[in-house]
Design a protein around this motif. Structure first.
Motif, short mmCIF file in Angstrom:
data_model
loop_
_atom_site.label_atom_id
_atom_site.label_comp_id
_atom_site.label_asym_id
_atom_site.label_seq_id
_atom_site.Cartn_x
_atom_site.Cartn_y
_atom_site.Cartn_z
N VAL A 1 -2.95 17.51 -17.53
CA VAL A 1 -2.56 16.20 -17.02
C VAL A 1 -1.76 15.45 -18.09
O VAL A 1 -2.20 15.35 -19.24
N SER A 2 -0.61 14.93 -17.72
CA SER A 2 0.19 14.14 -18.65
C SER A 2 0.26 12.67 -18.27
O SER A 2 0.66 11.83 -19.08
N SER A 3 -0.14 12.33 -17.04
CA SER A 3 -0.13 10.93 -16.60
C SER A 3 -1.28 10.70 -15.64
O SER A 3 -1.57 11.53 -14.78
N VAL A 4 -1.92 9.53 -15.79
CA VAL A 4 -3.05 9.20 -14.93
C VAL A 4 -2.89 7.77 -14.42
O VAL A 4 -2.45 6.88 -15.15
N LEU A 5 -3.23 7.58 -13.15
CA LEU A 5 -3.17 6.28 -12.50
C LEU A 5 -4.60 5.79 -12.29
O LEU A 5 -5.38 6.41 -11.57
N ILE A 6 -4.96 4.67 -12.94
CA ILE A 6 -6.29 4.09 -12.77
C ILE A 6 -6.26 3.12 -11.60
O ILE A 6 -5.42 2.22 -11.55
N ARG B 1 0.83 -1.21 0.00
CA ARG B 1 0.00 0.00 0.00
C ARG B 1 0.86 1.25 0.00
O ARG B 1 0.50 2.27 -0.62
N LEU B 2 2.01 1.20 0.65
CA LEU B 2 2.92 2.35 0.62
C LEU B 2 3.42 2.59 -0.80
O LEU B 2 3.49 3.75 -1.26
N GLU B 3 3.74 1.52 -1.53
CA GLU B 3 4.14 1.70 -2.93
C GLU B 3 3.00 2.30 -3.74
O GLU B 3 3.22 3.10 -4.66
N GLY B 4 1.77 1.94 -3.41
CA GLY B 4 0.63 2.53 -4.09
C GLY B 4 0.55 4.03 -3.88
O GLY B 4 0.23 4.78 -4.82
N HIS B 5 0.86 4.49 -2.68
CA HIS B 5 0.88 5.93 -2.42
C HIS B 5 2.02 6.61 -3.17
O HIS B 5 1.86 7.75 -3.64
N ARG B 6 3.15 5.92 -3.32
CA ARG B 6 4.24 6.49 -4.12
C ARG B 6 3.82 6.62 -5.58
O ARG B 6 4.17 7.60 -6.25
N LEU B 7 3.07 5.65 -6.07
CA LEU B 7 2.58 5.73 -7.45
C LEU B 7 1.62 6.90 -7.60
O LEU B 7 1.65 7.63 -8.60
N ARG B 8 0.75 7.10 -6.63
CA ARG B 8 -0.16 8.25 -6.68
C ARG B 8 0.63 9.55 -6.77
O ARG B 8 0.31 10.43 -7.57
N ALA B 9 1.64 9.67 -5.95
CA ALA B 9 2.43 10.90 -5.91
C ALA B 9 3.18 11.14 -7.21
O ALA B 9 3.55 12.28 -7.53
N ALA B 10 3.42 10.07 -7.98
CA ALA B 10 4.19 10.19 -9.23
C ALA B 10 3.32 10.48 -10.44
O ALA B 10 3.84 10.61 -11.55
N LEU C 1 -8.54 9.07 -2.22
CA LEU C 1 -7.70 9.18 -3.42
C LEU C 1 -6.62 10.24 -3.30
O LEU C 1 -6.37 10.99 -4.24
N THR C 2 -5.99 10.28 -2.15
CA THR C 2 -4.87 11.20 -1.96
C THR C 2 -3.58 10.40 -1.79
O THR C 2 -3.62 9.22 -1.41
N GLY C 3 -2.45 11.04 -2.06
CA GLY C 3 -1.16 10.42 -1.83
C GLY C 3 -0.68 10.76 -0.43
O GLY C 3 -0.63 11.94 -0.06
N ARG C 4 -0.32 9.75 0.34
CA ARG C 4 0.14 9.97 1.71
C ARG C 4 1.45 9.22 1.91
O ARG C 4 1.47 7.98 1.86
N LEU C 5 2.51 9.97 2.12
CA LEU C 5 3.83 9.39 2.32
C LEU C 5 4.39 9.86 3.66
O LEU C 5 4.31 11.05 3.98
N PRO C 6 4.94 8.95 4.45
CA PRO C 6 5.44 9.33 5.78
C PRO C 6 6.62 10.28 5.68
O PRO C 6 7.55 10.06 4.88
N PRO D 1 -2.44 14.72 -6.62
CA PRO D 1 -2.93 14.60 -8.00
C PRO D 1 -4.40 15.00 -8.09
O PRO D 1 -5.12 15.01 -7.09
N LEU D 2 -4.82 15.32 -9.30
CA LEU D 2 -6.23 15.57 -9.55
C LEU D 2 -6.99 14.26 -9.38
O LEU D 2 -6.60 13.23 -9.91
N ARG D 3 -8.10 14.29 -8.66
CA ARG D 3 -8.91 13.10 -8.44
C ARG D 3 -10.06 13.10 -9.45
O ARG D 3 -10.79 14.08 -9.55
#
Length: 213
Positions: free
Chosen positions: A139-144, A38-47, A65-70, A77-79
């Motif tokens: 937007v140039s990249s989107v994470l589904i 799940r932490l890697e998922g948040h890194r993907l959101r942030a990217a 749908l927010t990115g949360r990194l410790p 990102p735009l949701r």
């Protein structure tokens, strides 16, 4: 600056059981994968510039749908929600703040989200029209991130560039909800094909990365 003709790059993130299920038959899905995945998922959101889900995911999980990194702030990102009939509740967390709802219905207010009508494809927002709407917003990249119908629609359109697949060492069986809905394939040669880039453990889970051939 000139506008790039390159389309929005699409990454499909999947968090599933070994047999490709994203939830039990009753819809329970928290949490299939472990904390490290799940932490890697948040890194993907942030990217990525945007995170996209279908309305069924909103209704089932009410995700933020927010990115949360410790230890560090994240440029959020735009949701984005694909919502054919505008069923997103105005109280949904994704309907607050900076968010976009793409629909084929007559636009009406939903929380503080921007609601935009796009071209329809068989009663649902057209994948190409959705990507055009995102591009107009820079937007140039989107994470589904879900669900199975949204994943299938982008795969059928041949517009998924990368897969980020987190597999948990559990089995949910045929009654579980599939990560990808029907692709309506007439023959094996029509199946979307990807090349594996990496496979590495994250806790008890396996993180596999693919790019489209």
């Amino acid at each position: 600056m000139p506008v790039s003709n390159q389309r929005v790059r699409v990454t499909l993130k999947l968090a599933t059981s070994l047999d490709g299920r994203i939830a039990t038959a009753s819809g329970e899905s928290r949490w299939i994968t472990g904390e490290a995945a799940r932490l890697e998922g948040h890194r993907l959101r942030a990217a990525h510039d945007a995170i996209l889900v279908g309305v069924e995911t909103v209704l089932a999980d009410d995700p933020e749908l927010t990115g949360r990194l410790p230890g560090r702030p994240v440029d959020q990102p735009l949701r984005v929600v694909l919502d054919s009939r505008l069923r997103t509740p105005p109280t949904a967390r994704v309907a607050q703040g900076d968010s976009l709802i793409l629909t084929v219905a007559e636009p009406s207010p939903v929380g503080t989200a921007v609601v935009e009508r796009v071209e329809a494809d068989q009663g649902r927002p057209s994948v190409a029209a959705c990507l055009s709407a995102l591009k107009r917003r820079g937007v140039s990249s989107v994470l589904i991130e879900g669900g199975g119908q949204v994943a299938a629609s982008f795969l059928r359109a041949g517009l998924v560039d990368r897969l980020e697949w987190f597999r948990a060492p559990i089995l949910l069986g045929g009654e579980g909800r599939p990560c990808v809905a029907a692709l309506a394939l007439a023959k094996l040669a029509d199946a979307p094909r990807f090349r594996r880039l990496a496979a590495e453990p994250r806790g008890d889970d396996l993180w596999e990365r693919y790019e489209r051939l």
